[in-house]
Write a protein that holds these residues in place. Structure first.
Motif, PDB file in Angstrom:
ATOM      1  N   ALA A 164       0.836  -1.206   0.000  1.00  0.00           N
ATOM      2  CA  ALA A 164       0.000   0.000   0.000  1.00  0.00           C
ATOM      3  C   ALA A 164       0.869   1.254   0.000  1.00  0.00           C
ATOM      4  N   ALA A 165       0.400   2.258  -0.717  1.00  0.00           N
ATOM      5  CA  ALA A 165       1.093   3.548  -0.743  1.00  0.00           C
ATOM      6  C   ALA A 165       1.019   4.207   0.627  1.00  0.00           C
ATOM      7  N   VAL A 166       1.910   5.151   0.866  1.00  0.00           N
ATOM      8  CA  VAL A 166       1.805   5.999   2.051  1.00  0.00           C
ATOM      9  C   VAL A 166       1.268   7.349   1.597  1.00  0.00           C
ATOM     10  N   THR A 167       0.165   7.762   2.179  1.00  0.00           N
ATOM     11  CA  THR A 167      -0.497   8.989   1.743  1.00  0.00           C
ATOM     12  C   THR A 167      -0.681   9.953   2.904  1.00  0.00           C
ATOM     13  N   ARG A 192       4.772   2.818  10.667  1.00  0.00           N
ATOM     14  CA  ARG A 192       5.255   2.591   9.299  1.00  0.00           C
ATOM     15  C   ARG A 192       5.595   3.915   8.627  1.00  0.00           C
ATOM     16  N   TYR A 193       4.759   4.913   8.829  1.00  0.00           N
ATOM     17  CA  TYR A 193       5.008   6.223   8.235  1.00  0.00           C
ATOM     18  C   TYR A 193       6.259   6.858   8.826  1.00  0.00           C
ATOM     19  N   GLN A 194       6.433   6.707  10.129  1.00  0.00           N
ATOM     20  CA  GLN A 194       7.619   7.271  10.764  1.00  0.00           C
ATOM     21  C   GLN A 194       8.895   6.647  10.209  1.00  0.00           C
ATOM     22  N   THR A 253       8.133  16.889   4.938  1.00  0.00           N
ATOM     23  CA  THR A 253       9.198  16.211   4.193  1.00  0.00           C
ATOM     24  C   THR A 253       8.831  16.036   2.723  1.00  0.00           C
ATOM     25  N   GLY A 254       7.523  16.083   2.414  1.00  0.00           N
ATOM     26  CA  GLY A 254       7.087  15.931   1.029  1.00  0.00           C
ATOM     27  C   GLY A 254       7.179  14.511   0.507  1.00  0.00           C
ATOM     28  N   GLN A 255       7.368  13.529   1.388  1.00  0.00           N
ATOM     29  CA  GLN A 255       7.534  12.146   0.936  1.00  0.00           C
ATOM     30  C   GLN A 255       6.215  11.403   0.777  1.00  0.00           C
ATOM     31  N   LEU A 256       5.106  12.002   1.190  1.00  0.00           N
ATOM     32  CA  LEU A 256       3.818  11.325   1.124  1.00  0.00           C
ATOM     33  C   LEU A 256       3.006  11.858  -0.043  1.00  0.00           C
TER      34      LEU A 256
END
Length: 457
Positions: A72-75, A167-169, A217-220
């Protein structure tokens, strides 16, 4: 929990793949090719397919029909939903733990913070080589803080949400430095003073700052660019995933909830194979999955039993449902539009056509009443805007429904009047009034189920 020797191949693959997704070793949106996974996790193709469907139900894997599976993507949207849900569960658990915790609990909390503090000092000094350990100790500290809350159901729900949040962290490699370390110290101080209000305020700042830091961070990605499938627990029940194991899981789960497989019953694989028309291997994976959901108990070499019911468990489930559904009602009342109002009115109308007094004596009426009751409560929270919240609510709802169906506890006109009162509150957008009625609604259902639950112990 099963030992390594007692675990099935599917359970082992599930734990390994789930851990690799949470820890970022299987990156978001990476393809999960069955042949490659077969070699990596030493499991058969059929076992892996069932495992990935199971992880899809948790929101960690995306099933794409004939196209296979991907992580699954991280959003941004999901992270914010998980943050809200983590704060809700952890805040409530903190309050209960501070009230019930003893000196032994205090010692565990102090010890867990000591380890986390030592790791944070290293991180602050510039040594990031042990960041994985830091996340482990962060998890241990927060879990220890809530460990005295006294509710196994609350802890299970919290751990599942915390894992997805973490998971996001890990994906974003989040360490906010001195502010985070200071907040952990404040949480420890509040725990030792038993100041729940202060701890909840610190927790809010702790989680909010983490979300802000992560989004910056702009990573999501945005979910608008990468829509996920409808979560289990949205306004309509999704079409079941088409695999043999998924079908058998649904049938056995339904029979346990309905009481057709009675509490404490031995689940003999030979009999189940004949009753459900599937292999013993598939049944083992299905029963392990139902064990993780709390419907089945694994007895090591002795096999599997249907989980018992108990007065303590029904109280915990009712309390957890009130917490989760209450929050969803507040959000839904605030955000719902006229289309949402129409769904709620329609669902209540269907439910009102069923004579609840007949449900205790007529199986067909009982099934219809149960279906429409589910639809009404789902409609009420369907505008909450959080798939994560609705997914959790749905799981709790089913566990509590089992008690109701086993006890045949239909409260007739009283329940019907409470449903009408909930509708009136929804149309007035009276969240406080709805929470009072929901508490009364759940307390009444719980008290009617308690004699049966107590008798089964």
């Amino acid at each position: 929990m099963l030992s390594a020797q007692q675990e099935t191949a599917g359970e082992s693959a599930y734990r390994s793949i789930r851990g690799d997704i949470i820890d970022g070793r299987l990156a978001p949106r990476s393809r999960l090719r069955l042949e490659a996974l077969k070699e990596q996790y030493s499991a058969s193709i059929s076992t892996l397919r069932e495992t990935l469907y199971r992880l899809s139900a948790e929101g960690l894997v995306r099933a794409e029909g004939q196209r296979g599976f991907e992580v699954a993507a991280v959003t941004q949207e999901e992270f914010q939903q998980l943050a809200v849900l983590r704060e809700l569960l952890e805040g409530y658990a903190l309050r209960e733990a501070f009230r019930k915790g003893d000196l032994e609990w205090e010692g565990r909390v102090v010890g867990a913070h000591h380890k986390l503090q030592a790791m944070e000092r290293m991180m602050l000094a510039g040594d990031t080589s042990r960041s994985a350990e830091w996340k482990y100790y962060d998890r241990e500290f927060h879990h220890t803080l809530v460990s005295a809350c006294g509710s196994a159901e609350l802890l299970q729900a919290y751990v599942a949400i915390f894992d997805r949040y973490q998971r996001y962290q890990i994906v974003a490699v989040i360490f906010r430095g001195e502010p985070a370390a200071q907040e952990h110290g404040w949480l420890l101080d509040a725990a030792l003073r038993r100041d729940a209000d202060d701890a909840i305020a610190v927790l809010h700042e702790h989680i909010s700052a983490c979300v802000t830091h992560t989004l910056n961070t702009g990573q999501l990605s945005s979910a608008d660019l990468d829509p996920m499938p409808l979560a289990h627990g949205a306004s309509e029940k999704p079409t079941p995933l088409t695999s043999v194991g998924e079908t058998v899981w649904h049938r056995i789960r339904t029979d346990i909830i309905a009481g057709k497989l009675a509490p404490g019953r031995k689940l003999k694989l030979g009999s189940l194979r004949d009753d459900y028309g599937t292999s013993v291997a598939t049944l083992r994976e299905v029963l392990n999955r139902l064990t993780s959901e709390g419907f089945v108990v694994a007895e090591g070499q002795r096999g599997f039993d249907v989980a018992q019911v108990s007065a303590q468990n029904v109280r915990e489930l009712a309390e957890l449902r009130l917490l989760v559904e209450g929050r969803a009602l507040e959000d839904s009342f605030r955000q719902g539009d006229v289309d949402w109002e129409a769904r709620v009115v329609a669902a209540c109308h269907k439910l009102a056509t069923i004579d609840a007094d007949q449900a205790s004596s007529d199986h067909q009426v009982a099934e219809q009443w149960t279906q429409y009751d589910w639809q009404f409560h789902q409609a009420l929270i369907s505008a909450c805007g959080s798939e994560a919240l609705m997914r959790l609510h749905n799981a709790i709802f089913d566990r509590l429904l089992r008690y109701q169906l086993i006890a045949k506890s239909y409260r007739g006109r009283v329940a019907a009047d409470e449903h009408q009162a909930l509708l009136d509150c929804a149309l007035r957008r009276d969240a406080n009034g709805a929470l009072d009625i929901l508490q009364q609604h759940l307390r009444g259902a719980m008290e009617q189920a308690l004699p049966t639950a107590a008798a089964e112990v």
